[in-house]
Design a protein around this motif. Structure first.
Motif, PDB file in Angstrom:
ATOM      1  N   ALA A 298      -0.889  -0.397   4.457  1.00 25.22           N
ATOM      2  CA  ALA A 298      -1.387   0.376   2.940  1.00 25.22           C
ATOM      3  C   ALA A 298      -0.971   1.625   3.195  1.00 25.22           C
ATOM      4  O   ALA A 298      -0.638   2.251   2.356  1.00 25.22           O
ATOM      5  CB  ALA A 298      -2.880   0.083   2.791  1.00 25.22           C
TER       6      ALA A 298
ATOM      7  N   ALA B 189       1.823   3.571   0.859  1.00 28.98           N
ATOM      8  CA  ALA B 189       1.552   4.849   0.147  1.00 28.98           C
ATOM      9  C   ALA B 189       2.370   6.115   0.709  1.00 28.98           C
ATOM     10  O   ALA B 189       1.850   7.149  -0.051  1.00 28.98           O
ATOM     11  CB  ALA B 189      -0.106   4.716   0.029  1.00 28.98           C
TER      12      ALA B 189
ATOM     13  N   SER C 110      -5.122  -5.816  -8.072  1.00 33.97           N
ATOM     14  CA  SER C 110      -6.175  -5.873  -8.685  1.00 33.97           C
ATOM     15  C   SER C 110      -6.942  -7.075  -9.156  1.00 33.97           C
ATOM     16  O   SER C 110      -8.202  -7.180  -8.979  1.00 33.97           O
ATOM     17  CB  SER C 110      -5.887  -5.325 -10.314  1.00 33.97           C
ATOM     18  OG  SER C 110      -5.300  -3.939 -10.109  1.00 33.97           O
TER      19      SER C 110
ATOM     20  N   ASP D  60      -2.389   0.529  -1.559  1.00 29.20           N
ATOM     21  CA  ASP D  60      -3.646   1.320  -2.036  1.00 29.20           C
ATOM     22  C   ASP D  60      -4.597   1.533  -0.795  1.00 29.20           C
ATOM     23  O   ASP D  60      -5.514   0.822  -0.458  1.00 29.20           O
ATOM     24  CB  ASP D  60      -4.596   0.489  -3.068  1.00 29.20           C
ATOM     25  CG  ASP D  60      -5.710   1.253  -3.532  1.00 29.20           C
ATOM     26  OD1 ASP D  60      -6.284   2.206  -3.060  1.00 29.20           O
ATOM     27  OD2 ASP D  60      -6.346   0.737  -4.755  1.00 29.20           O
ATOM     28  N   TRP D  61      -4.132   2.571  -0.002  1.00 31.89           N
ATOM     29  CA  TRP D  61      -4.691   2.847   1.367  1.00 31.89           C
ATOM     30  C   TRP D  61      -6.391   3.296   1.036  1.00 31.89           C
ATOM     31  O   TRP D  61      -7.116   2.962   1.897  1.00 31.89           O
ATOM     32  CB  TRP D  61      -4.017   3.816   2.011  1.00 31.89           C
ATOM     33  CG  TRP D  61      -4.132   5.523   1.342  1.00 31.89           C
ATOM     34  CD1 TRP D  61      -3.273   5.945   0.473  1.00 31.89           C
ATOM     35  CD2 TRP D  61      -5.222   6.303   1.655  1.00 31.89           C
ATOM     36  NE1 TRP D  61      -3.687   7.056   0.153  1.00 31.89           N
ATOM     37  CE2 TRP D  61      -4.719   7.582   0.768  1.00 31.89           C
ATOM     38  CE3 TRP D  61      -6.157   6.374   2.624  1.00 31.89           C
ATOM     39  CZ2 TRP D  61      -5.497   8.798   0.837  1.00 31.89           C
ATOM     40  CZ3 TRP D  61      -6.881   7.463   2.877  1.00 31.89           C
ATOM     41  CH2 TRP D  61      -6.294   8.524   1.859  1.00 31.89           C
ATOM     42  N   GLU D  62      -6.624   4.010   0.016  1.00 31.68           N
ATOM     43  CA  GLU D  62      -8.187   4.319  -0.163  1.00 31.68           C
ATOM     44  C   GLU D  62      -8.960   3.297  -0.286  1.00 31.68           C
ATOM     45  O   GLU D  62     -10.130   3.231   0.522  1.00 31.68           O
ATOM     46  CB  GLU D  62      -8.148   5.434  -1.261  1.00 31.68           C
ATOM     47  CG  GLU D  62      -7.528   6.574  -0.938  1.00 31.68           C
ATOM     48  CD  GLU D  62      -7.273   7.533  -2.225  1.00 31.68           C
ATOM     49  OE1 GLU D  62      -6.872   7.133  -3.119  1.00 31.68           O
ATOM     50  OE2 GLU D  62      -7.609   8.819  -1.932  1.00 31.68           O
ATOM     51  N   ALA D  63      -8.497   2.106  -1.117  1.00 34.33           N
ATOM     52  CA  ALA D  63      -9.187   1.071  -1.351  1.00 34.33           C
ATOM     53  C   ALA D  63      -9.409   0.199  -0.184  1.00 34.33           C
ATOM     54  O   ALA D  63     -10.536  -0.275   0.417  1.00 34.33           O
ATOM     55  CB  ALA D  63      -8.740   0.046  -2.423  1.00 34.33           C
TER      56      ALA D  63
ATOM     57  N   GLY E 215       0.107  -3.363  -2.421  1.00 36.39           N
ATOM     58  CA  GLY E 215      -0.012  -2.352  -3.244  1.00 36.39           C
ATOM     59  C   GLY E 215       0.014  -1.160  -2.933  1.00 36.39           C
ATOM     60  O   GLY E 215      -0.093  -0.106  -3.923  1.00 36.39           O
TER      61      GLY E 215
ATOM     62  N   LEU F 173      -4.208  -5.360  -1.197  1.00 35.43           N
ATOM     63  CA  LEU F 173      -4.359  -3.889  -1.287  1.00 35.43           C
ATOM     64  C   LEU F 173      -3.173  -3.273  -0.279  1.00 35.43           C
ATOM     65  O   LEU F 173      -2.510  -2.133  -0.779  1.00 35.43           O
ATOM     66  CB  LEU F 173      -5.739  -3.450  -0.788  1.00 35.43           C
ATOM     67  CG  LEU F 173      -6.872  -3.770  -1.784  1.00 35.43           C
ATOM     68  CD1 LEU F 173      -7.931  -3.440  -0.681  1.00 35.43           C
ATOM     69  CD2 LEU F 173      -6.817  -3.252  -2.775  1.00 35.43           C
TER      70      LEU F 173
END
Length: 184
Positions: free
Chosen positions: A93, A97, A31, A64-67, A62, A59
């Protein structure tokens, strides 16, 4: 913070912002990495592939595959060509996820484009042929899901491209076989 001082002094360049993104990623704070990247954009400092890849790495850590997917697409809109590291971070990512289908979609697009940049306008893909890292990361996504059939198919595709399996390849396949209920 150092970034605040650099911004206040008008000395915040792409490498300074990229270093901030990397530091946030290493601290395990995707973030904050995204916030540093957005701050770079707000300051009017153009991001290069290194800055984008630093963000994608954060990302990916974390999961965060969509981001990550959105970042790869935004690279193209900004006329920054994603490279194999960009796509490998997107694959990572997806793997973290638990999104093997998305990872396979990325790998298939890399294979179809094969470095020719044929991803199409606005698709967010093109210019990067898959590497051994790409295949290993896709295999990791399938292994996490225990998809034995998918593992075999991706391993076959990797071999067909003349890429040699390595320790990561074998570990992913063995882990996938174990999760899929087959002895390694």
């Amino acid at each position: 913070m150092c970034l605040d001082a650099a911004v206040a002094a008008g000395e915040a360049t792409a490498p300074v912002f990229t270093a901030a993104v990397v530091a946030c990623a290493r601290a395990g704070d995707p973030s904050a990495a995204l916030a540093a990247f957005r701050r770079m954009e707000a300051a009017g400092v153009g991001a290069d592939v290194v800055a984008y890849n630093a963000l994608l790495g954060a990302l990916a850590t974390g999961g965060d595959w969509e981001a990550a997917w959105a970042v790869v697409s935004s690279m193209r809109r900004a006329n920054v060509s994603p490279n194999d590291r960009s796509y490998n971070a997107l694959l990572a990512a997806c793997a973290r996820a638990g999104q093997p289908a998305r990872a396979m979609e990325v790998l298939a697009r890399m294979e179809a484009d094969d470095g020719a940049g044929g991803g199409g306008e606005g698709s967010g893909f093109g210019y990067a042929a898959p590497t051994a890292v790409s295949y290993n990361t896709a295999l990791a996504a399938l292994a996490k899901a225990g998809d034995v059939v998918g593992l075999q198919a991706v391993l076959d595709r990797m071999l067909a491209r003349g890429l040699a399996p390595d320790g990561y390849t074998l570990a992913a396949v063995a882990g996938g076989l174990e999760r899929g209920g087959r002895a390694a």
